[in-house]
Every structure is written in structure tokens, then in C-alpha cells.
Scaffold this motif. Structure first.
Motif, PDB file in Angstrom:
ATOM      1  N   THR A 186     -34.731  64.850  29.447  1.00 55.28           N
ATOM      2  CA  THR A 186     -33.636  65.282  30.321  1.00 55.28           C
ATOM      3  C   THR A 186     -33.207  66.700  29.983  1.00 55.28           C
ATOM      4  N   ILE A 187     -33.090  67.015  28.692  1.00 53.35           N
ATOM      5  CA  ILE A 187     -32.670  68.358  28.280  1.00 53.35           C
ATOM      6  C   ILE A 187     -33.702  69.399  28.700  1.00 53.35           C
ATOM      7  N   GLN A 188     -34.992  69.044  28.619  1.00 55.06           N
ATOM      8  CA  GLN A 188     -36.034  70.000  28.980  1.00 55.06           C
ATOM      9  C   GLN A 188     -36.010  70.352  30.457  1.00 55.06           C
ATOM     10  N   THR A 189     -35.420  69.490  31.299  1.00 53.32           N
ATOM     11  CA  THR A 189     -35.293  69.835  32.727  1.00 53.32           C
ATOM     12  C   THR A 189     -34.321  70.995  32.933  1.00 53.32           C
ATOM     13  N   LEU A 190     -33.510  71.299  31.909  1.00 52.78           N
ATOM     14  CA  LEU A 190     -32.574  72.415  32.003  1.00 52.78           C
ATOM     15  C   LEU A 190     -33.228  73.748  31.677  1.00 52.78           C
ATOM     16  N   LEU A 191     -34.436  73.710  31.107  1.00 46.37           N
ATOM     17  CA  LEU A 191     -35.149  74.941  30.774  1.00 46.37           C
ATOM     18  C   LEU A 191     -35.762  75.564  32.018  1.00 46.37           C
ATOM     19  N   PRO A 192     -35.985  76.869  32.009  1.00 44.42           N
ATOM     20  CA  PRO A 192     -36.622  77.521  33.166  1.00 44.42           C
ATOM     21  C   PRO A 192     -38.002  76.925  33.450  1.00 44.42           C
ATOM     22  N   ALA A 193     -38.398  76.956  34.705  1.00 50.92           N
ATOM     23  CA  ALA A 193     -39.700  76.403  35.094  1.00 50.92           C
ATOM     24  C   ALA A 193     -40.852  77.113  34.395  1.00 50.92           C
ATOM     25  N   SER A 208     -41.023  77.940  31.324  1.00 51.06           N
ATOM     26  CA  SER A 208     -41.118  77.642  29.895  1.00 51.06           C
ATOM     27  C   SER A 208     -42.446  76.980  29.571  1.00 51.06           C
ATOM     28  N   ASP A 209     -43.030  77.388  28.453  1.00 51.68           N
ATOM     29  CA  ASP A 209     -44.323  76.860  28.030  1.00 51.68           C
ATOM     30  C   ASP A 209     -44.109  75.666  27.116  1.00 51.68           C
ATOM     31  N   PRO A 210     -44.734  74.510  27.392  1.00 55.56           N
ATOM     32  CA  PRO A 210     -44.492  73.313  26.569  1.00 55.56           C
ATOM     33  C   PRO A 210     -44.911  73.477  25.121  1.00 55.56           C
ATOM     34  N   PHE A 211     -45.972  74.252  24.863  1.00 53.80           N
ATOM     35  CA  PHE A 211     -46.375  74.481  23.481  1.00 53.80           C
ATOM     36  C   PHE A 211     -45.326  75.300  22.740  1.00 53.80           C
ATOM     37  N   ALA A 212     -44.781  76.321  23.417  1.00 53.01           N
ATOM     38  CA  ALA A 212     -43.735  77.139  22.805  1.00 53.01           C
ATOM     39  C   ALA A 212     -42.479  76.316  22.575  1.00 53.01           C
ATOM     40  N   VAL A 213     -42.136  75.454  23.522  1.00 57.21           N
ATOM     41  CA  VAL A 213     -40.968  74.583  23.351  1.00 57.21           C
ATOM     42  C   VAL A 213     -41.153  73.693  22.130  1.00 57.21           C
ATOM     43  N   GLY A 214     -42.338  73.105  21.983  1.00 56.14           N
ATOM     44  CA  GLY A 214     -42.600  72.253  20.834  1.00 56.14           C
ATOM     45  C   GLY A 214     -42.521  73.002  19.525  1.00 56.14           C
ATOM     46  N   ALA A 215     -43.081  74.206  19.479  1.00 52.99           N
ATOM     47  CA  ALA A 215     -43.049  75.003  18.251  1.00 52.99           C
ATOM     48  C   ALA A 215     -41.619  75.443  17.911  1.00 52.99           C
ATOM     49  N   LEU A 216     -40.863  75.856  18.927  1.00 49.21           N
ATOM     50  CA  LEU A 216     -39.483  76.277  18.689  1.00 49.21           C
ATOM     51  C   LEU A 216     -38.614  75.112  18.235  1.00 49.21           C
ATOM     52  N   ARG A 217     -38.873  73.931  18.767  1.00 50.86           N
ATOM     53  CA  ARG A 217     -38.149  72.739  18.303  1.00 50.86           C
ATOM     54  C   ARG A 217     -38.346  72.546  16.809  1.00 50.86           C
ATOM     55  N   LEU A 218     -39.572  72.719  16.362  1.00 50.57           N
ATOM     56  CA  LEU A 218     -39.854  72.555  14.935  1.00 50.57           C
ATOM     57  C   LEU A 218     -39.149  73.628  14.108  1.00 50.57           C
ATOM     58  N   VAL A 219     -39.158  74.865  14.583  1.00 51.62           N
ATOM     59  CA  VAL A 219     -38.526  75.965  13.854  1.00 51.62           C
ATOM     60  C   VAL A 219     -37.019  75.755  13.768  1.00 51.62           C
ATOM     61  N   PHE A 220     -36.383  75.460  14.907  1.00 49.82           N
ATOM     62  CA  PHE A 220     -34.934  75.255  14.908  1.00 49.82           C
ATOM     63  C   PHE A 220     -34.566  74.004  14.119  1.00 49.82           C
ATOM     64  N   GLY A 221     -35.374  72.963  14.258  1.00 50.40           N
ATOM     65  CA  GLY A 221     -35.105  71.737  13.515  1.00 50.40           C
ATOM     66  C   GLY A 221     -35.202  71.955  12.021  1.00 50.40           C
ATOM     67  N   PRO A 271     -30.325  82.593  30.637  1.00 53.95           N
ATOM     68  CA  PRO A 271     -29.112  82.138  29.935  1.00 53.95           C
ATOM     69  C   PRO A 271     -29.146  80.667  29.545  1.00 53.95           C
ATOM     70  N   GLN A 272     -29.777  79.813  30.381  1.00 54.87           N
ATOM     71  CA  GLN A 272     -29.753  78.383  30.084  1.00 54.87           C
ATOM     72  C   GLN A 272     -30.748  77.977  29.010  1.00 54.87           C
ATOM     73  N   SER A 273     -31.615  78.894  28.592  1.00 57.56           N
ATOM     74  CA  SER A 273     -32.658  78.527  27.637  1.00 57.56           C
ATOM     75  C   SER A 273     -32.101  78.203  26.256  1.00 57.56           C
ATOM     76  N   TRP A 274     -31.187  79.020  25.764  1.00 61.85           N
ATOM     77  CA  TRP A 274     -30.756  78.882  24.381  1.00 61.85           C
ATOM     78  C   TRP A 274     -29.923  77.628  24.121  1.00 61.85           C
ATOM     79  N   PRO A 275     -28.936  77.286  24.972  1.00 57.43           N
ATOM     80  CA  PRO A 275     -28.222  76.023  24.721  1.00 57.43           C
ATOM     81  C   PRO A 275     -29.155  74.820  24.707  1.00 57.43           C
ATOM     82  N   ALA A 276     -30.105  74.789  25.637  1.00 58.61           N
ATOM     83  CA  ALA A 276     -31.038  73.668  25.683  1.00 58.61           C
ATOM     84  C   ALA A 276     -31.934  73.650  24.452  1.00 58.61           C
TER      85      ALA A 276
END
Length: 300
Positions: free
Chosen positions: A28-35, A37-50, A214-219
Motif C-alpha cells: 500500500t505504501i509503495q502505491t504512494l511512490l512515483p510511477a 520508481s525502480d523496484p530494485f532501487a526501492v528494495g535497496a533503499l529500504r535496506l539502507v534506511f532500515g 515530494p511524496q517519495s521521501w515520506p513513503a
């Protein structure tokens, strides 16, 4: 794993289910990201932020800081590489096999991998009721995930999804074996730091321009700090109290949470197949939660 008291086991079950609930919010949260957005980058950034969130949590407490010195780093590196590989393989699998098939094979298959490993190498086998609960839950995942159809799934995607499930089970088993060596926050921080470092090259190979929206960072902060950092802190704590095969089965609550949010927030239609799948998962999880794993020769 030595005998665990009922109250301690209940805390472990609760921690794993809570983690699964947070994981279920990611779709659900990923639906808030821009269209774009690259899924591999999202996965890698999740790991970095986590990893950053977990490090802050671990370093913020004296016991957490001391815990880094007690960690067996060979096991930590193995667990970190396994969870990092899971994230990248899973995102690729759902691209090739589709979300439904990829989820069913990866998440539904992980309990099978974990149970088979525990039976073969740890002499811990499920009783009949517990095995039935696992089977019912896995069937429910298949119904729920495949409700959207599985047409167009490639064999490569299915294989990648199966490997993702194996990596997730391997991470859970390795983390379970490391439980008690250090505080849960320290163990999770070390493991995800390894995973984040392994995933960093992805960020140099994928487009990141979508982060300017703008919506990328909160998500992304929610995905990293809450749905990854906090959730795996809970999951790591749970693995110290329940068998790994129990944890990966209880984590099947994730697709139930995702389905509920998709229905209530995104507006996906409620179908009998999805409802039946969710009920089967919950029924199976109740059996797994109530019946602990047992070692070979146990009579209980």
C-alpha cells in the motif's frame, strides 16, 4: 533451541505477527511512490534506511553497543547476505512471474524450506496438527495471492521466487541460531548493515530521479524505518523465542494484512477467493501459534 516457557513463546509469536503486519503495509505504501520508481532501487533503499534505523536503535543503548563485540560475525554475514538476496530476488521474481505467483512461491514456500531444514539438521519436526496448520496457511497464501490471476508467469520468475523463499528461510534459521548472543536490536542492526552494504551497488545501476518527487521521501522513510527497521527488530526478537519454521509460517500474516489494506485503502474488490484465502491463512496460523515445534523423540 532449549525449552521456552509459554509466556516467552507468546511474546515471540506476538512479535513475529506484529512484524508481519508491518510488512503487509509495504504494498500500500509503495502505491504512494512515483510511477517511475525502480523496484530494485526501492528494495535497496529500504535496506539502507532500515539498517540506519536499527543502528541508531542499537547504538542508543549501552547493552546494544556492547553487543556488537559478542556477535559471531560469520553467522551475521551469512544472515545479512541471505536477507539482502531475498529482497533483490523477490523484487525481480514478481516482475517476471507477477505479484501473485511470485508472492505465493516465495512467501508460501519459505515455511517448507525452513521446516525441511529443521527436520534434517536440527531434529526438530512438526507434529501432525502443526504440519496441518502450515499446509492450510500455505494453501491460503496461494488462494489469496493467485486471486488476481497467474497468467504470463515465466519459469525464470518462478525459480527466482523459489530461491527468494529459500534465502528468507536461510536468514530466519541463521538469525534464530544467533539468538541470545546479543540484544535483538544489535543483531538486527549488524545483519541489515551487511545486507545494505551488499545492496549498495544497485543504487549506482538504477535511476534515482524519482526521489526528487515530494511524496517519495515520506513513503521511503516509512518503508525503511518502520516496515523494515522496526519490523525486523520485532522479527529478530521473535526468532529468539520461537522456532524459525514457526516464525516464517506466522509471517504468512503479511499477505492477509496486505489484502486488508488493499481492500480498505486502495479499493481492490473483495472476492470469495480472497476471503477464503485469508480465512485459511488465519486458521493455519492459529494452529501453528498454539503448537510449538518439537525435537525428534519428544512426546509433547
Amino acid at each position: 533451541m532449549s525449552a521456552v516457557s509459554p509466556s516467552r513463546r507468546a511474546l515471540g509469536v506476538g512479535a513475529v505477527v506484529a512484524a508481519a503486519g508491518l510488512w503487509g503495509s509495504t504494498g500500500t505504501i509503495q502505491t504512494l511512490l512515483p510511477a517511475a520508481s525502480d523496484p530494485f532501487a526501492v528494495g535497496a533503499l529500504r535496506l539502507v534506511f532500515g539498517a540506519a534505523a536499527l543502528l541508531a536503535l542499537a547504538l542508543g543503548a549501552p547493552a546494544g553497543r556492547r553487543g556488537f563485540g559478542a556477535l559471531p560475525w560469520r553467522g551475521v554475514v551469512f544472515a545479512g547476505l541471505a536477507i539482502g538476496a531475498y529482497n533483490l530476488l523477490f523484487f525481480r521474481a514478481v516482475l517476471d512471474a507477477g505479484v501473485g505467483v511470485g508472492t505465493a512461491v516465495a512467501i508460501g514456500g519459505a515455511p517448507i524450506w525452513a521446516t525441511a531444514y529443521e527436520a534434517a539438521f536440527r531434529r526438530r519436526r512438526p507434529g501432525r496438527l502443526r504440519a496441518l496448520g502450515q499446509a492450510i496457511s500455505i494453501l491460503g497464501v496461494a488462494l489469496l495471492a493467485l486471486a488476481g490471476g497467474g497468467a504470463g508467469a515465466s519459469l525464470t520468475g518462478v525459480i527466482l521466487a523459489a530461491l527468494a523463499g529459500a534465502c528468507y528461510a536461510a536468514y530466519s534459521l541463521a538469525t534464530s541460531a544467533l539468538g541470545g548472543r546479543a540484544p535483538a536490536a544489535t543483531l538486527a542492526a549488524a545483519t541489515f548493515s551487511v545486507a545494505a552494504l551488499a545492496a549498495l551497488p544497485v543504487l549506482f545501476l538504477t535511476p534515482l530521479g524519482w526521489l526528487a518527487a515530494p511524496q517519495s521521501w515520506p513513503a521511503m522513510l516509512f518503508l525503511g524505518v518502520v516496515a523494515t527497521g522496526l519490523s525486523y527488530r520485532l522479527y529478530t526478537a521473535g526468532l529468539a523465542r520461537v522456532a524459525a519454521s514457526t516464525a516464517v509460517t506466522l509471517a504468512l500474516a503479511e499477505p492477509v494484512t496486505a489484502w486488508i489494506l488493499a481492500t480498505l485503502v486502495v479499493g481492490e474488490p473483495l472476492t470469495p477467493q480472497k476471503l477464503a484465502g485469508a480465512l485459511l491463512i488465519l486458521t493455519g496460523l492459529a494452529a501453528v501459534a498454539l503448537v510449538p515445534a518439537r525435537r525428534e523423540g519428544d512426546q509433547s
